[in-house]
Design a protein around this motif. Structure first.
Motif, PDB file in Angstrom:
ATOM      1  N   ARG A  21      52.507  41.352  50.053  1.00 39.84           N
ATOM      2  CA  ARG A  21      52.446  40.392  49.747  1.00 39.84           C
ATOM      3  C   ARG A  21      50.705  39.373  49.755  1.00 39.84           C
ATOM      4  O   ARG A  21      49.902  39.351  48.743  1.00 39.84           O
ATOM      5  CB  ARG A  21      52.567  39.454  51.932  1.00 39.84           C
ATOM      6  CG  ARG A  21      53.019  38.241  51.664  1.00 39.84           C
ATOM      7  CD  ARG A  21      53.036  37.477  52.900  1.00 39.84           C
ATOM      8  NE  ARG A  21      53.302  38.157  53.850  1.00 39.84           N
ATOM      9  CZ  ARG A  21      53.778  39.017  54.483  1.00 39.84           C
ATOM     10  NH1 ARG A  21      54.649  38.895  54.074  1.00 39.84           N
ATOM     11  NH2 ARG A  21      53.423  39.069  55.470  1.00 39.84           N
ATOM     12  N   ASP A  22      50.097  40.725  49.855  1.00 45.93           N
ATOM     13  CA  ASP A  22      48.434  41.002  50.036  1.00 45.93           C
ATOM     14  C   ASP A  22      47.747  40.974  47.881  1.00 45.93           C
ATOM     15  O   ASP A  22      47.309  40.298  47.615  1.00 45.93           O
ATOM     16  CB  ASP A  22      47.968  42.263  51.118  1.00 45.93           C
ATOM     17  CG  ASP A  22      47.961  41.248  52.730  1.00 45.93           C
ATOM     18  OD1 ASP A  22      48.167  40.853  52.332  1.00 45.93           O
ATOM     19  OD2 ASP A  22      47.952  42.064  53.368  1.00 45.93           O
ATOM     20  N   LEU A  23      48.968  42.045  48.187  1.00 44.51           N
ATOM     21  CA  LEU A  23      49.172  42.159  46.517  1.00 44.51           C
ATOM     22  C   LEU A  23      48.781  41.256  45.543  1.00 44.51           C
ATOM     23  O   LEU A  23      48.225  40.997  44.730  1.00 44.51           O
ATOM     24  CB  LEU A  23      49.804  43.566  46.106  1.00 44.51           C
ATOM     25  CG  LEU A  23      50.156  43.872  44.867  1.00 44.51           C
ATOM     26  CD1 LEU A  23      48.835  44.506  44.600  1.00 44.51           C
ATOM     27  CD2 LEU A  23      51.456  44.858  44.194  1.00 44.51           C
ATOM     28  N   SER A  24      49.830  40.530  45.892  1.00 41.17           N
ATOM     29  CA  SER A  24      50.623  39.180  45.218  1.00 41.17           C
ATOM     30  C   SER A  24      48.825  38.228  45.182  1.00 41.17           C
ATOM     31  O   SER A  24      49.203  37.439  44.349  1.00 41.17           O
ATOM     32  CB  SER A  24      51.520  39.131  45.593  1.00 41.17           C
ATOM     33  OG  SER A  24      51.626  38.347  46.633  1.00 41.17           O
ATOM     34  N   SER A  25      48.012  38.148  46.788  1.00 35.96           N
ATOM     35  CA  SER A  25      47.554  37.469  46.724  1.00 35.96           C
ATOM     36  C   SER A  25      46.231  37.401  46.652  1.00 35.96           C
ATOM     37  O   SER A  25      45.200  37.122  46.943  1.00 35.96           O
ATOM     38  CB  SER A  25      47.092  36.356  48.073  1.00 35.96           C
ATOM     39  OG  SER A  25      47.600  37.678  48.968  1.00 35.96           O
ATOM     40  N   LEU A  26      45.767  38.657  45.727  1.00 35.79           N
ATOM     41  CA  LEU A  26      44.071  39.697  45.505  1.00 35.79           C
ATOM     42  C   LEU A  26      43.606  38.680  44.881  1.00 35.79           C
ATOM     43  O   LEU A  26      42.088  38.059  45.473  1.00 35.79           O
ATOM     44  CB  LEU A  26      44.662  40.715  44.691  1.00 35.79           C
ATOM     45  CG  LEU A  26      45.067  41.808  45.456  1.00 35.79           C
ATOM     46  CD1 LEU A  26      44.873  42.989  44.300  1.00 35.79           C
ATOM     47  CD2 LEU A  26      42.981  42.263  45.974  1.00 35.79           C
ATOM     48  N   VAL A  27      44.125  37.836  43.541  1.00 37.84           N
ATOM     49  CA  VAL A  27      42.858  36.507  42.903  1.00 37.84           C
ATOM     50  C   VAL A  27      43.998  36.267  42.240  1.00 37.84           C
ATOM     51  O   VAL A  27      45.243  36.124  42.186  1.00 37.84           O
ATOM     52  CB  VAL A  27      41.942  37.760  42.400  1.00 37.84           C
ATOM     53  CG1 VAL A  27      42.623  39.122  41.580  1.00 37.84           C
ATOM     54  CG2 VAL A  27      40.577  36.809  41.528  1.00 37.84           C
ATOM     55  N   ASN A  28      43.081  34.890  41.847  1.00 35.76           N
ATOM     56  CA  ASN A  28      43.767  34.175  41.027  1.00 35.76           C
ATOM     57  C   ASN A  28      43.758  34.869  39.525  1.00 35.76           C
ATOM     58  O   ASN A  28      43.166  35.380  38.938  1.00 35.76           O
ATOM     59  CB  ASN A  28      43.315  32.767  41.094  1.00 35.76           C
ATOM     60  CG  ASN A  28      43.959  31.835  40.478  1.00 35.76           C
ATOM     61  OD1 ASN A  28      45.059  31.472  40.134  1.00 35.76           O
ATOM     62  ND2 ASN A  28      43.175  30.822  41.028  1.00 35.76           N
ATOM     63  N   ILE A  29      45.410  35.295  38.927  1.00 38.73           N
ATOM     64  CA  ILE A  29      44.854  35.543  37.940  1.00 38.73           C
ATOM     65  C   ILE A  29      45.646  34.591  36.735  1.00 38.73           C
ATOM     66  O   ILE A  29      46.745  34.321  36.895  1.00 38.73           O
ATOM     67  CB  ILE A  29      45.904  36.751  37.346  1.00 38.73           C
ATOM     68  CG1 ILE A  29      45.407  38.316  38.277  1.00 38.73           C
ATOM     69  CG2 ILE A  29      45.594  37.877  36.724  1.00 38.73           C
ATOM     70  CD1 ILE A  29      45.999  39.794  38.591  1.00 38.73           C
ATOM     71  N   PHE A  30      45.358  34.323  35.341  1.00 37.92           N
ATOM     72  CA  PHE A  30      45.850  33.815  34.341  1.00 37.92           C
ATOM     73  C   PHE A  30      45.827  34.858  33.522  1.00 37.92           C
ATOM     74  O   PHE A  30      45.318  35.833  32.812  1.00 37.92           O
ATOM     75  CB  PHE A  30      44.234  32.856  33.425  1.00 37.92           C
ATOM     76  CG  PHE A  30      43.829  31.696  34.387  1.00 37.92           C
ATOM     77  CD1 PHE A  30      44.257  30.737  34.837  1.00 37.92           C
ATOM     78  CD2 PHE A  30      43.539  32.103  35.723  1.00 37.92           C
ATOM     79  CE1 PHE A  30      43.925  29.635  35.809  1.00 37.92           C
ATOM     80  CE2 PHE A  30      42.440  30.972  36.595  1.00 37.92           C
ATOM     81  CZ  PHE A  30      42.911  30.301  36.190  1.00 37.92           C
ATOM     82  N   TYR A  31      47.452  34.279  32.840  1.00 39.36           N
ATOM     83  CA  TYR A  31      47.864  35.666  31.419  1.00 39.36           C
ATOM     84  C   TYR A  31      47.605  35.047  30.005  1.00 39.36           C
ATOM     85  O   TYR A  31      47.805  33.460  29.788  1.00 39.36           O
ATOM     86  CB  TYR A  31      48.968  35.979  31.518  1.00 39.36           C
ATOM     87  CG  TYR A  31      48.587  37.413  33.378  1.00 39.36           C
ATOM     88  CD1 TYR A  31      48.850  38.593  32.739  1.00 39.36           C
ATOM     89  CD2 TYR A  31      49.320  36.067  34.383  1.00 39.36           C
ATOM     90  CE1 TYR A  31      48.844  38.664  34.780  1.00 39.36           C
ATOM     91  CE2 TYR A  31      49.153  37.133  35.178  1.00 39.36           C
ATOM     92  CZ  TYR A  31      49.508  37.874  35.504  1.00 39.36           C
ATOM     93  OH  TYR A  31      49.441  38.950  36.779  1.00 39.36           O
ATOM     94  N   ILE A  32      46.722  35.924  28.863  1.00 40.11           N
ATOM     95  CA  ILE A  32      47.078  35.361  28.071  1.00 40.11           C
ATOM     96  C   ILE A  32      47.669  36.242  27.170  1.00 40.11           C
ATOM     97  O   ILE A  32      46.741  37.973  26.985  1.00 40.11           O
ATOM     98  CB  ILE A  32      45.400  35.041  27.137  1.00 40.11           C
ATOM     99  CG1 ILE A  32      44.876  33.953  28.090  1.00 40.11           C
ATOM    100  CG2 ILE A  32      45.501  34.073  25.993  1.00 40.11           C
ATOM    101  CD1 ILE A  32      43.264  33.406  27.721  1.00 40.11           C
ATOM    102  N   ARG A  33      48.275  36.248  25.987  1.00 34.71           N
ATOM    103  CA  ARG A  33      48.775  37.072  25.220  1.00 34.71           C
ATOM    104  C   ARG A  33      47.415  36.658  24.077  1.00 34.71           C
ATOM    105  O   ARG A  33      47.262  36.315  23.105  1.00 34.71           O
ATOM    106  CB  ARG A  33      50.269  36.367  24.666  1.00 34.71           C
ATOM    107  CG  ARG A  33      50.821  37.524  26.143  1.00 34.71           C
ATOM    108  CD  ARG A  33      52.382  37.103  25.918  1.00 34.71           C
ATOM    109  NE  ARG A  33      53.547  37.724  26.087  1.00 34.71           N
ATOM    110  CZ  ARG A  33      53.944  38.552  26.077  1.00 34.71           C
ATOM    111  NH1 ARG A  33      54.640  38.896  25.134  1.00 34.71           N
ATOM    112  NH2 ARG A  33      54.942  38.707  27.314  1.00 34.71           N
TER     113      ARG A  33
END
Ligand code: G1P
Length: 289
Positions: free
Chosen positions: A90-102
């Motif tokens: 759970r902690d891993l998925s709430s580490l930080v806000n990540i935006f993905y761009i291809r």
């Protein structure tokens, strides 16, 4: 202005690691018990970064899934009584806000950064190249942010390299300013050793002012048709100061298979659980080779 955003580039093919990277991104290769990309994300978080912009490409979906929440996995772990492990997931998925761009075409590091222009906007930001793992007491990016706070301009990480390796790095022409800080007079991407103006090579950590995007837009592609960040920095120099900062820490170029293996051995030897057993094992087997 505070450094809130970091671009992490993860769009390369990883051909040096084939066949390992045929079906998985090179950023998901392990460094002991975590994928390489996690070290960069954790370094950013520990350095106070609030938003990560991860530049990916085709075939990199495993990275998005890795930082996403998996209710199913958490549920299974909880049911098995593995509450600590469920919490870690759970902690891993709430580490930080990540935006993905291809990045739809592989047109170089400079181009990969340019695709994040709209999300970055008009503020200074950090860039982390996840191949470069830096083992240090204070996270390398945090050290760089401290230097940025003093100079309020572009800061790039540098380290002393062997002159014959200049063909692997951006090389700066330095003017010493203080302990570990150099004003960059010029910067050249991967010069031949006899053309290199110093043995200070650029390592994959940058703090950049938003004006870099204007420089990137007018940077001509190199011989391989790639837009190099280094070439854009040389253009930016006409307008803004750039400082090179020699960070404290040991850097591993994990994009090179042999160095990746060495980093795995070193990090495993330092690991509180695996270290003692591995030390003993290496002691036993080393004389056989
Ligand atoms: C990139 C940069 C280079 C820098 C290096 C650091 O090269 O273009 O200037 O020195 O990262 O790792 P690459 O290693 O992607 O070829």
């Amino acid at each position: 202005m505070k450094i809130r955003k970091a671009i992490i580039t993860a769009a390369g093919w990883g051909t040096r690691f084939l066949p390992l990277t045929k079906t998985q991104p090179k950023e998901m290769l392990p460094l002991v018990n975590k994928p390489l990309i996690q070290y960069s994300v954790e370094e950013a978080v520990k350095s106070g970064i609030e938003q990560i912009i991860l530049i990916t490409a085709m075939g990199k979906r495993a990275i998005e899934d890795y930082f996403d929440r998996s209710f199913e996995l958490e549920h299974i772990l909880e049911k098995k009584g593995e509450t600590q492990l469920a919490k870690e997931m759970r902690d891993l998925s709430s580490l930080v806000n990540i935006f993905y761009i291809r990045q739809k075409e592989q047109l170089g590091l400079g181009h990969a950064i340019l695709v994040a222009k709209e999300i970055i906007g008009q503020e200074p930001f950090a860039v982390i190249l996840p191949d470069d793992i830096i083992d240090s007491e204070v996270p390398a990016l945090k050290q760089m942010i401290a230097v940025y706070e003093q100079y309020q301009t572009n800061i790039i990480a540098v380290e002393r390299i062997h002159r014959e390796d200049s063909v692997k790095y951006g090389i700066i022409e330095p003017k010493p300013v203080s302990n570990n800080v150099y004003q960059v007079l010029s910067i050249v991407e991967k010069p031949e050793p006899d053309q290199a103006l110093s043995n200070l090579g650029v390592v994959g950590r940058y703090i950049l002012m938003p004006e870099i995007f204007d420089a990137l837009k007018v940077t001509p592609p190199d011989k391989k048709q790639e837009i190099q960040l280094t070439d854009a920095l040389q253009i930016l120099l006409k307008q803004q100061a750039i400082y090179g900062y020699q960070f404290d820490g040991v850097r591993y170029d994990t994009g090179t298979p042999a160095v990746w293996l060495k980093a795995n051995i070193t990090f495993a030897l330092k690991h509180p659980v695996f270290g003692p057993e591995l030390r003993e094992y290496l002691g036993q087997i080393l004389h056989q080779f």
